[in-house]
Design a protein around this motif. Sequence first.
Motif, PDB file in Angstrom:
ATOM      1  N   THR A   1       0.040  11.493 -10.215  1.00 12.37           N
ATOM      2  CA  THR A   1      -0.964  12.554 -10.109  1.00 12.37           C
ATOM      3  C   THR A   1      -0.360  13.912 -10.443  1.00 12.37           C
ATOM      4  O   THR A   1      -0.964  14.705 -11.167  1.00 12.37           O
ATOM      5  CB  THR A   1      -1.563  12.577  -8.690  1.00 12.37           C
ATOM      6  OG1 THR A   1      -2.108  11.288  -8.398  1.00 12.37           O
ATOM      7  CG2 THR A   1      -2.643  13.622  -8.555  1.00 12.37           C
TER       8      THR A   1
ATOM      9  N   ILE B   1       1.434   6.641  -6.831  1.00 10.62           N
ATOM     10  CA  ILE B   1       0.274   7.460  -7.195  1.00 10.62           C
ATOM     11  C   ILE B   1       0.608   8.945  -7.120  1.00 10.62           C
ATOM     12  O   ILE B   1       0.198   9.713  -7.996  1.00 10.62           O
ATOM     13  CB  ILE B   1      -0.924   7.119  -6.284  1.00 10.62           C
ATOM     14  CG1 ILE B   1      -1.478   5.748  -6.658  1.00 10.62           C
ATOM     15  CG2 ILE B   1      -2.018   8.175  -6.381  1.00 10.62           C
ATOM     16  CD1 ILE B   1      -2.534   5.227  -5.706  1.00 10.62           C
ATOM     17  N   PHE B   2       1.352   9.361  -6.129  1.00  9.91           N
ATOM     18  CA  PHE B   2       1.653  10.783  -5.952  1.00  9.91           C
ATOM     19  C   PHE B   2       2.362  11.392  -7.162  1.00  9.91           C
ATOM     20  O   PHE B   2       1.889  12.386  -7.714  1.00  9.91           O
ATOM     21  CB  PHE B   2       2.450  10.984  -4.658  1.00  9.91           C
ATOM     22  CG  PHE B   2       2.691  12.418  -4.319  1.00  9.91           C
ATOM     23  CD1 PHE B   2       1.656  13.221  -3.880  1.00  9.91           C
ATOM     24  CD2 PHE B   2       3.957  12.962  -4.444  1.00  9.91           C
ATOM     25  CE1 PHE B   2       1.878  14.552  -3.569  1.00  9.91           C
ATOM     26  CE2 PHE B   2       4.190  14.279  -4.132  1.00  9.91           C
ATOM     27  CZ  PHE B   2       3.144  15.079  -3.695  1.00  9.91           C
TER      28      PHE B   2
ATOM     29  N   ILE C   1      -6.670  10.816  -8.246  1.00  7.67           N
ATOM     30  CA  ILE C   1      -6.398   9.750  -7.276  1.00  7.67           C
ATOM     31  C   ILE C   1      -7.499   8.702  -7.342  1.00  7.67           C
ATOM     32  O   ILE C   1      -7.234   7.498  -7.268  1.00  7.67           O
ATOM     33  CB  ILE C   1      -6.214  10.318  -5.857  1.00  7.67           C
ATOM     34  CG1 ILE C   1      -4.873  11.054  -5.785  1.00  7.67           C
ATOM     35  CG2 ILE C   1      -6.273   9.221  -4.801  1.00  7.67           C
ATOM     36  CD1 ILE C   1      -4.628  11.793  -4.493  1.00  7.67           C
TER      37      ILE C   1
ATOM     38  N   TRP D   1      -6.600  16.841  -7.389  1.00  7.07           N
ATOM     39  CA  TRP D   1      -6.196  15.750  -6.515  1.00  7.07           C
ATOM     40  C   TRP D   1      -7.203  14.615  -6.419  1.00  7.07           C
ATOM     41  O   TRP D   1      -6.840  13.454  -6.617  1.00  7.07           O
ATOM     42  CB  TRP D   1      -5.895  16.278  -5.105  1.00  7.07           C
ATOM     43  CG  TRP D   1      -4.679  17.118  -5.101  1.00  7.07           C
ATOM     44  CD1 TRP D   1      -4.598  18.475  -5.049  1.00  7.07           C
ATOM     45  CD2 TRP D   1      -3.329  16.659  -5.214  1.00  7.07           C
ATOM     46  NE1 TRP D   1      -3.307  18.893  -5.113  1.00  7.07           N
ATOM     47  CE2 TRP D   1      -2.497  17.797  -5.211  1.00  7.07           C
ATOM     48  CE3 TRP D   1      -2.730  15.407  -5.317  1.00  7.07           C
ATOM     49  CZ2 TRP D   1      -1.122  17.709  -5.303  1.00  7.07           C
ATOM     50  CZ3 TRP D   1      -1.356  15.326  -5.402  1.00  7.07           C
ATOM     51  CH2 TRP D   1      -0.565  16.473  -5.391  1.00  7.07           C
TER      52      TRP D   1
ATOM     53  N   ILE E   1      -5.723  -0.069  -7.405  1.00  8.20           N
ATOM     54  CA  ILE E   1      -6.003  -0.642  -6.092  1.00  8.20           C
ATOM     55  C   ILE E   1      -7.190  -1.600  -6.113  1.00  8.20           C
ATOM     56  O   ILE E   1      -7.118  -2.680  -5.519  1.00  8.20           O
ATOM     57  CB  ILE E   1      -6.205   0.485  -5.056  1.00  8.20           C
ATOM     58  CG1 ILE E   1      -4.884   1.225  -4.876  1.00  8.20           C
ATOM     59  CG2 ILE E   1      -6.701  -0.071  -3.733  1.00  8.20           C
ATOM     60  CD1 ILE E   1      -4.949   2.409  -3.959  1.00  8.20           C
TER      61      ILE E   1
ATOM     62  N   ILE F   1       0.829  -1.202   0.000  1.00  7.01           N
ATOM     63  CA  ILE F   1       0.000   0.000   0.000  1.00  7.01           C
ATOM     64  C   ILE F   1       0.863   1.253   0.000  1.00  7.01           C
ATOM     65  O   ILE F   1       0.591   2.208  -0.734  1.00  7.01           O
ATOM     66  CB  ILE F   1      -0.963  -0.021   1.212  1.00  7.01           C
ATOM     67  CG1 ILE F   1      -2.014  -1.114   1.010  1.00  7.01           C
ATOM     68  CG2 ILE F   1      -1.626   1.331   1.409  1.00  7.01           C
ATOM     69  CD1 ILE F   1      -2.875  -1.376   2.229  1.00  7.01           C
ATOM     70  N   VAL F   2       1.927   1.259   0.791  1.00  7.15           N
ATOM     71  CA  VAL F   2       2.831   2.414   0.827  1.00  7.15           C
ATOM     72  C   VAL F   2       3.474   2.620  -0.543  1.00  7.15           C
ATOM     73  O   VAL F   2       3.542   3.749  -1.043  1.00  7.15           O
ATOM     74  CB  VAL F   2       3.904   2.239   1.927  1.00  7.15           C
ATOM     75  CG1 VAL F   2       5.011   3.268   1.804  1.00  7.15           C
ATOM     76  CG2 VAL F   2       3.266   2.296   3.301  1.00  7.15           C
TER      77      VAL F   2
ATOM     78  N   LEU G   1       2.290   1.730  -3.445  1.00 10.28           N
ATOM     79  CA  LEU G   1       1.258   2.229  -4.360  1.00 10.28           C
ATOM     80  C   LEU G   1       1.052   3.725  -4.196  1.00 10.28           C
ATOM     81  O   LEU G   1       0.968   4.454  -5.184  1.00 10.28           O
ATOM     82  CB  LEU G   1      -0.061   1.494  -4.130  1.00 10.28           C
ATOM     83  CG  LEU G   1      -0.173   0.134  -4.783  1.00 10.28           C
ATOM     84  CD1 LEU G   1      -1.478  -0.537  -4.389  1.00 10.28           C
ATOM     85  CD2 LEU G   1      -0.078   0.250  -6.293  1.00 10.28           C
ATOM     86  N   PHE G   2       0.972   4.186  -2.959  1.00 13.55           N
ATOM     87  CA  PHE G   2       0.787   5.612  -2.751  1.00 13.55           C
ATOM     88  C   PHE G   2       2.006   6.411  -3.189  1.00 13.55           C
ATOM     89  O   PHE G   2       1.868   7.528  -3.682  1.00 13.55           O
ATOM     90  CB  PHE G   2       0.409   5.917  -1.301  1.00 13.55           C
ATOM     91  CG  PHE G   2      -1.042   5.678  -1.028  1.00 13.55           C
ATOM     92  CD1 PHE G   2      -2.018   6.472  -1.603  1.00 13.55           C
ATOM     93  CD2 PHE G   2      -1.435   4.637  -0.222  1.00 13.55           C
ATOM     94  CE1 PHE G   2      -3.357   6.252  -1.368  1.00 13.55           C
ATOM     95  CE2 PHE G   2      -2.779   4.403   0.017  1.00 13.55           C
ATOM     96  CZ  PHE G   2      -3.744   5.208  -0.562  1.00 13.55           C
ATOM     97  N   LEU G   3       3.197   5.847  -3.025  1.00  6.63           N
ATOM     98  CA  LEU G   3       4.398   6.531  -3.508  1.00  6.63           C
ATOM     99  C   LEU G   3       4.420   6.599  -5.034  1.00  6.63           C
ATOM    100  O   LEU G   3       5.010   7.512  -5.609  1.00  6.63           O
ATOM    101  CB  LEU G   3       5.659   5.842  -2.976  1.00  6.63           C
ATOM    102  CG  LEU G   3       5.914   6.010  -1.483  1.00  6.63           C
ATOM    103  CD1 LEU G   3       7.128   5.176  -1.060  1.00  6.63           C
ATOM    104  CD2 LEU G   3       6.108   7.469  -1.112  1.00  6.63           C
TER     105      LEU G   3
ATOM    106  N   CYS H   1      -6.812   4.917  -8.253  1.00  9.97           N
ATOM    107  CA  CYS H   1      -7.234   3.872  -7.297  1.00  9.97           C
ATOM    108  C   CYS H   1      -8.123   2.850  -7.991  1.00  9.97           C
ATOM    109  O   CYS H   1      -7.982   1.649  -7.760  1.00  9.97           O
ATOM    110  CB  CYS H   1      -7.967   4.489  -6.118  1.00  9.97           C
ATOM    111  SG  CYS H   1      -6.867   5.336  -4.976  1.00  9.97           S
TER     112      CYS H   1
END
Length: 163
Positions: free
Chosen positions: A25, A21-22, A122, A118, A130, A14-15, A17-19, A126
């Motif tokens: 975006t 996604i940022f 996102i 944003w 995700i 998950i971390v 993925l967010f790294l 996702c």
Amino acid sequence: MQSSKSKYLIISGIVILFLLIFPITIAFNYARDTASTKEISYNEFIRLLDEKQLSKVEVTSEELIITPSEGNEAYKGKILNTPNIDDETLISKLQEAGVEYEGKNLKETSLHNFMIIWIIPIGIICSIIIIPMAAIYFIWRFLSLKKENKRLRIQVKYLLDKK
């Protein structure tokens, strides 16, 4: 029950993925802004106004957001902006040129921009990344539980036959 290793893998996934996604975006928003907006000088704005090549102007305390007319080939499909220099004759110039104008509240604009910049990207990322990964995880988990359940039934049957 999940082992601590599998929990660690899920959290690290998950971390990661967010790294990912940022920056995606940010790149998406930069490309969208670069392709659809252009900053012009106030002199260029006045020239376009005098030549009647504008269809709408949104006035905020900080800037003028300008929509060129459909006949304007140089800025076709772009939203122009220029700093608002508090020109006292601006409204009369807009009226003389027959340009639609309105004032904008920056608080509404900021919320709208936040949503577009944003939340929507996102949400799209996702839904693309995700949700399928979560579906794969739950299917894998269901199949592993089914396999474990089958193993437990065999053990129970063995124990019952042993009595």
